[in-house]
Design a protein around this motif. Structure first.
Motif, PDB file in Angstrom:
ATOM      1  N   UNK A  43      34.215  35.562 -57.101  1.00  0.00           N
ATOM      2  CA  UNK A  43      33.314  36.553 -57.945  1.00  0.00           C
ATOM      3  C   UNK A  43      34.546  37.559 -58.587  1.00  0.00           C
ATOM      4  N   UNK A  44      34.518  37.682 -59.821  1.00  0.00           N
ATOM      5  CA  UNK A  44      35.462  38.416 -60.518  1.00  0.00           C
ATOM      6  C   UNK A  44      34.769  39.201 -61.548  1.00  0.00           C
ATOM      7  N   UNK A  45      35.334  40.452 -61.985  1.00  0.00           N
ATOM      8  CA  UNK A  45      34.813  40.964 -63.018  1.00  0.00           C
ATOM      9  C   UNK A  45      35.797  41.029 -64.416  1.00  0.00           C
ATOM     10  N   UNK A  46      35.146  40.703 -65.533  1.00  0.00           N
ATOM     11  CA  UNK A  46      35.891  40.724 -66.780  1.00  0.00           C
ATOM     12  C   UNK A  46      35.344  41.422 -67.978  1.00  0.00           C
ATOM     13  N   UNK A  74      39.869  41.980 -52.585  1.00  0.00           N
ATOM     14  CA  UNK A  74      40.167  42.491 -53.593  1.00  0.00           C
ATOM     15  C   UNK A  74      41.762  42.301 -53.740  1.00  0.00           C
ATOM     16  N   UNK A  75      42.536  42.626 -52.657  1.00  0.00           N
ATOM     17  CA  UNK A  75      43.796  42.490 -52.695  1.00  0.00           C
ATOM     18  C   UNK A  75      44.518  40.919 -52.825  1.00  0.00           C
ATOM     19  N   UNK A  78      31.097  46.098 -59.036  1.00  0.00           N
ATOM     20  CA  UNK A  78      31.004  46.131 -57.463  1.00  0.00           C
ATOM     21  C   UNK A  78      32.338  45.587 -56.599  1.00  0.00           C
ATOM     22  N   UNK A  79      31.962  44.934 -55.780  1.00  0.00           N
ATOM     23  CA  UNK A  79      33.216  44.666 -54.963  1.00  0.00           C
ATOM     24  C   UNK A  79      33.288  43.128 -55.288  1.00  0.00           C
ATOM     25  N   UNK A  80      34.744  42.785 -55.223  1.00  0.00           N
ATOM     26  CA  UNK A  80      35.210  41.440 -55.339  1.00  0.00           C
ATOM     27  C   UNK A  80      35.016  40.622 -54.291  1.00  0.00           C
ATOM     28  N   UNK A  81      34.795  39.235 -54.333  1.00  0.00           N
ATOM     29  CA  UNK A  81      34.679  38.585 -53.008  1.00  0.00           C
ATOM     30  C   UNK A  81      35.019  37.118 -53.335  1.00  0.00           C
TER      31      UNK A  81
END
Length: 107
Positions: free
Chosen positions: A19-22, A54-55, A84-87
């Motif tokens: 799960x990423x945000x872009x 996330x790291x 939100x939080x990455x996973x």
């Protein structure tokens, strides 16, 4: 000025669900691929707690300008209001994967 769009992209890779945000999602010029660019991560050291997922994602995609994901690997793309939080999850059961070893569970 309107706020920049933010997308949550969920895709499968090597038995894991990422799960990423872009900021950019489009059809790729490569046939059969989805283009995902301008990945969004929290600034390093921005909080007291460090999220190992996330790291790990930040390190894995550190030099990535654009991801070209095969359309079959994309599970969903959501336009969201805030990050939100990455996973990284196990694709089979959806459990969050921690990048460091845990002691075995007692039987």
């Amino acid at each position: 000025m309107p706020a920049k769009k933010l997308y949550k992209v969920t895709f499968l890779h090597l038995g894991k669900c990422y799960e990423l945000y872009a900021r950019h999602v489009a059809s790729s010029p490569l046939w059969g691929f989805t283009e995902v660019g301008q990945l969004v991560f929290e600034p390093a050291g921005s909080g007291l707690l460090v999220d190992p997922s996330e790291e790990r994602l930040r390190e894995e995609f550190a030099d990535t300008r654009v991801l070209h994901l095969p359309m079959q690997s994309v599970v969903r793309i959501e336009e969201v209001e805030r990050k939100g939080a990455l996973a990284i999850r196990d694709a089979g059961d959806g459990q969050k994967i921690t990048p460091f070893p845990l002691p075995p569970k007692p039987r």
